[in-house]
Enzyme design. Structure first.
Site, PDB file in Angstrom:
ATOM      1  N   ASP A   1       0.870  -1.189   0.000  1.00 42.45           N
ATOM      2  CA  ASP A   1       0.000   0.000   0.000  1.00 42.45           C
ATOM      3  C   ASP A   1       0.905   1.237   0.000  1.00 42.45           C
ATOM      4  O   ASP A   1       0.866   2.086   0.891  1.00 42.45           O
ATOM      5  CB  ASP A   1      -0.981   0.017   1.167  1.00 42.45           C
ATOM      6  CG  ASP A   1      -0.317   0.058   2.533  1.00 42.45           C
ATOM      7  OD1 ASP A   1      -0.956   0.564   3.495  1.00 42.45           O
ATOM      8  OD2 ASP A   1       0.851  -0.387   2.668  1.00 42.45           O
TER       9      ASP A   1
ATOM     10  N   ASP B   1       6.715   1.154   2.324  1.00 43.74           N
ATOM     11  CA  ASP B   1       6.560   0.158   1.258  1.00 43.74           C
ATOM     12  C   ASP B   1       7.546   0.464   0.128  1.00 43.74           C
ATOM     13  O   ASP B   1       8.215  -0.433  -0.405  1.00 43.74           O
ATOM     14  CB  ASP B   1       5.147   0.191   0.680  1.00 43.74           C
ATOM     15  CG  ASP B   1       4.055   0.040   1.715  1.00 43.74           C
ATOM     16  OD1 ASP B   1       3.831   1.008   2.462  1.00 43.74           O
ATOM     17  OD2 ASP B   1       3.459  -1.039   1.790  1.00 43.74           O
TER      18      ASP B   1
ATOM     19  N   ASN C   1      -2.602   2.838   3.178  1.00 33.85           N
ATOM     20  CA  ASN C   1      -2.051   4.151   3.531  1.00 33.85           C
ATOM     21  C   ASN C   1      -2.746   5.276   2.771  1.00 33.85           C
ATOM     22  O   ASN C   1      -2.905   6.380   3.271  1.00 33.85           O
ATOM     23  CB  ASN C   1      -0.560   4.195   3.193  1.00 33.85           C
ATOM     24  CG  ASN C   1       0.273   3.376   4.145  1.00 33.85           C
ATOM     25  OD1 ASN C   1       0.024   3.384   5.352  1.00 33.85           O
ATOM     26  ND2 ASN C   1       1.237   2.641   3.621  1.00 33.85           N
TER      27      ASN C   1
ATOM     28  N   THR D   1       2.958  -6.191   2.705  1.00 30.87           N
ATOM     29  CA  THR D   1       3.294  -5.061   3.594  1.00 30.87           C
ATOM     30  C   THR D   1       2.169  -4.043   3.721  1.00 30.87           C
ATOM     31  O   THR D   1       2.411  -2.892   4.116  1.00 30.87           O
ATOM     32  CB  THR D   1       4.568  -4.341   3.098  1.00 30.87           C
ATOM     33  OG1 THR D   1       4.279  -3.752   1.818  1.00 30.87           O
ATOM     34  CG2 THR D   1       5.739  -5.282   2.987  1.00 30.87           C
TER      35      THR D   1
ATOM     36  N   PHE E   1      -1.897  -0.766  12.075  1.00 31.55           N
ATOM     37  CA  PHE E   1      -2.674  -0.255  10.938  1.00 31.55           C
ATOM     38  C   PHE E   1      -3.091  -1.337   9.936  1.00 31.55           C
ATOM     39  O   PHE E   1      -4.257  -1.417   9.549  1.00 31.55           O
ATOM     40  CB  PHE E   1      -1.862   0.833  10.204  1.00 31.55           C
ATOM     41  CG  PHE E   1      -2.566   1.376   8.999  1.00 31.55           C
ATOM     42  CD1 PHE E   1      -2.325   0.838   7.740  1.00 31.55           C
ATOM     43  CD2 PHE E   1      -3.481   2.409   9.124  1.00 31.55           C
ATOM     44  CE1 PHE E   1      -2.982   1.335   6.616  1.00 31.55           C
ATOM     45  CE2 PHE E   1      -4.146   2.907   8.007  1.00 31.55           C
ATOM     46  CZ  PHE E   1      -3.900   2.364   6.755  1.00 31.55           C
ATOM     47  N   ASN E   2      -2.155  -2.161   9.446  1.00 27.69           N
ATOM     48  CA  ASN E   2      -2.500  -3.110   8.377  1.00 27.69           C
ATOM     49  C   ASN E   2      -3.578  -4.087   8.830  1.00 27.69           C
ATOM     50  O   ASN E   2      -4.453  -4.468   8.050  1.00 27.69           O
ATOM     51  CB  ASN E   2      -1.261  -3.891   7.920  1.00 27.69           C
ATOM     52  CG  ASN E   2      -0.300  -3.033   7.126  1.00 27.69           C
ATOM     53  OD1 ASN E   2      -0.698  -2.046   6.513  1.00 27.69           O
ATOM     54  ND2 ASN E   2       0.977  -3.377   7.178  1.00 27.69           N
TER      55      ASN E   2
ATOM     56  N   HIS F   1       9.055   0.160   8.688  1.00 26.99           N
ATOM     57  CA  HIS F   1       8.409  -1.117   9.002  1.00 26.99           C
ATOM     58  C   HIS F   1       8.571  -2.162   7.899  1.00 26.99           C
ATOM     59  O   HIS F   1       9.067  -3.261   8.123  1.00 26.99           O
ATOM     60  CB  HIS F   1       6.900  -0.900   9.219  1.00 26.99           C
ATOM     61  CG  HIS F   1       6.556   0.161  10.202  1.00 26.99           C
ATOM     62  ND1 HIS F   1       6.629  -0.012  11.565  1.00 26.99           N
ATOM     63  CD2 HIS F   1       6.120   1.429  10.009  1.00 26.99           C
ATOM     64  CE1 HIS F   1       6.250   1.106  12.168  1.00 26.99           C
ATOM     65  NE2 HIS F   1       5.945   1.991  11.260  1.00 26.99           N
ATOM     66  N   ASP F   2       8.101  -1.830   6.694  1.00 27.09           N
ATOM     67  CA  ASP F   2       7.977  -2.831   5.628  1.00 27.09           C
ATOM     68  C   ASP F   2       9.319  -3.369   5.172  1.00 27.09           C
ATOM     69  O   ASP F   2       9.428  -4.532   4.765  1.00 27.09           O
ATOM     70  CB  ASP F   2       7.212  -2.235   4.445  1.00 27.09           C
ATOM     71  CG  ASP F   2       5.813  -1.817   4.853  1.00 27.09           C
ATOM     72  OD1 ASP F   2       5.254  -0.903   4.206  1.00 27.09           O
ATOM     73  OD2 ASP F   2       5.278  -2.389   5.818  1.00 27.09           O
TER      74      ASP F   2
HETATM   75  O1  RIB Z   1       1.614  -0.094  10.806  1.00 25.15           O
HETATM   76  C1  RIB Z   1       2.595   0.106   9.819  1.00 25.15           C
HETATM   77  C2  RIB Z   1       2.142  -0.438   8.501  1.00 25.15           C
HETATM   78  O2  RIB Z   1       0.974   0.256   8.058  1.00 25.15           O
HETATM   79  C3  RIB Z   1       3.175  -0.234   7.374  1.00 25.15           C
HETATM   80  O3  RIB Z   1       3.040  -1.279   6.448  1.00 25.15           O
HETATM   81  C4  RIB Z   1       2.750   1.063   6.747  1.00 25.15           C
HETATM   82  O4  RIB Z   1       3.167   1.178   5.380  1.00 25.15           O
HETATM   83  C5  RIB Z   1       1.253   0.936   6.834  1.00 25.15           C
HETATM   84  O5  RIB Z   1       0.823   0.149   5.727  1.00 25.15           O
HETATM   85 CA    CA Z   2       2.646  -0.693   4.110  1.00 25.37          CA
END
Ligand code: RIB
Ligand code: CA
Length: 331
Positions: A11, A16, A41, A139, A180-181, A259-260
């Site tokens: 996303d 990403d 996102n 991701t 979030f994801n 993160h990703d």
């Molecule tokens: O919580 C972080 C995740 O949520 C990451 O993958 C960021 O890109 C969002 O997608």
């Molecule tokens: Ca992401």
């Protein structure tokens, strides 16, 4: 090093984008068969356009981009499922502060996503035709994989491993309960955890990714590459540093979790993860704890173990690995 065939589902998204870049700069380790896009996102058109821009930056218009779901599986408009985390604001100077720009600050491209194809069906066709097993690097919200798996469960016979950036044990972001994801599509996360009963599923939780960060010194190091990619890395890290300092201070100032990208660094060198356990993981769908990932650490749990949960990262190793990879670029 053994070369893996991988498929991304993203996303895009600043982190990403850096994950995609890091994988494409390691052709000795990865053959990227395609990149599926999902809403998360940003809306699907933006996450798709941003992904195409990243490929343009690297001169990799050959990598197919396939659009997927523009909504989560269950898009109930009740308050427990509405994103309440502040993802974008303006500071006292009127500057926009955001984790993920609507459009990444790199040139648009004339390339487009595959016509008349949905990521879920493309995933099924690609996996079922694969002569060797493929690693899935997911991701964003897990909607596309969940759809594909529900339509054709047999795709798992062609999957080597699923690596996801999702969830948390003691760390959250979207709400006091959720990452979030997973929050964006908890039912898709549940379906993915179910797949973990049949294939290796490795989860980069926020506990691990909050330790997978870059700093202002790293941003300056990359800008010294004096090329468009170095400038892009600098810009994205700098935006993320501002967003974390302003919107989500993590206790240490001036750090930007990527993160990703930890999913990619883990595939390159699993020792970048310093704490990992095979455990039972479930997820709450709906209600005030919507998106909570329940990591069952009980030794005696009767519930089946389904996820390799990553809890901690060697930060110094992560920083050096990913900066060295970015410095390979001639773009
Ligand atoms: O919580 C972080 C995740 O949520 C990451 O993958 C960021 O890109 C969002 O997608
Ligand atoms: Ca992401």
């Amino acid at each position: 090093m053994r070369k893996r065939k991988i498929i991304f589902d993203v996303d895009t998204g600043s982190d990403d984008a850096l994950a995609i870049v890091s994988a494409l700069l390691c052709p000795e380790a990865f053959e990227v068969l395609g990149i599926c896009t999902v809403a998360g996102n940003r809306p699907l058109p933006n996450t798709t356009d941003n992904t195409l821009r990243v490929l343009e930056l690297l001169g990799r218009g050959d990598v197919p981009v396939i659009m997927g779901a523009e909504k989560p599986l269950v898009a109930k408009n009740d308050f427990t499922r509405v994103i309440r985390q502040v993802l974008e604001t303006k500071n006292e100077k009127g500057e926009t502060i955001a984790y993920h720009a609507e459009s990444l600050p790199i040139p648009p491209t004339t390339h487009t996503a595959l016509e008349n194809e949905h990521a879920a069906t493309w995933l099924i066709k690609t996996l079922m035709a694969a002569e060797e097993k493929i690693t899935l690097v997911l991701t964003g919200p897990l909607t596309n994989f969940a759809l594909a798996y529900r339509i054709a469960p047999e795709i798992l016979d062609h999957v080597e491993e699923i690596v996801i950036m999702a969830g948390g044990d003691n760390q959250t972001n979207s709400t006091g309960a959720a990452e979030f994801n997973v929050f964006f599509d908890p039912e898709a996360a549940w379906i993915t955890f179910d797949a973990g009963l049949k294939v290796p599923l490795t989860m980069m939780t926020l506990d691990a990714t909050h330790q997978a960060y870059l700093t202002p010194a790293d941003a300056d190091r990359l800008r010294k590459m004096n090329n468009p990619l170095g400038q892009f890395c600098y810009d994205e890290i700098t935006e993320r540093l501002k967003a974390y300092n302003y919107l989500q201070p993590l206790g240490t100032p001036d750090i930007a979790p990527i993160h990703d990208a930890l999913c990619v660094m883990y595939l390159l060198d699993p020792t970048v993860i310093t704490k990992k356990e095979f455990l039972h993981v479930d997820v709450v769908c709906g209600g005030i704890a919507n998106g909570l990932t329940l990591v069952d650490t009980r030794i005696w749990t009767p519930d089946p173990k389904n996820v390799n949960v990553c809890f901690a990262t060697d930060t110094a190793k992560f920083r050096e690995m990913i900066c060295s990879i970015f410095e390979r670029s001639v773009h």
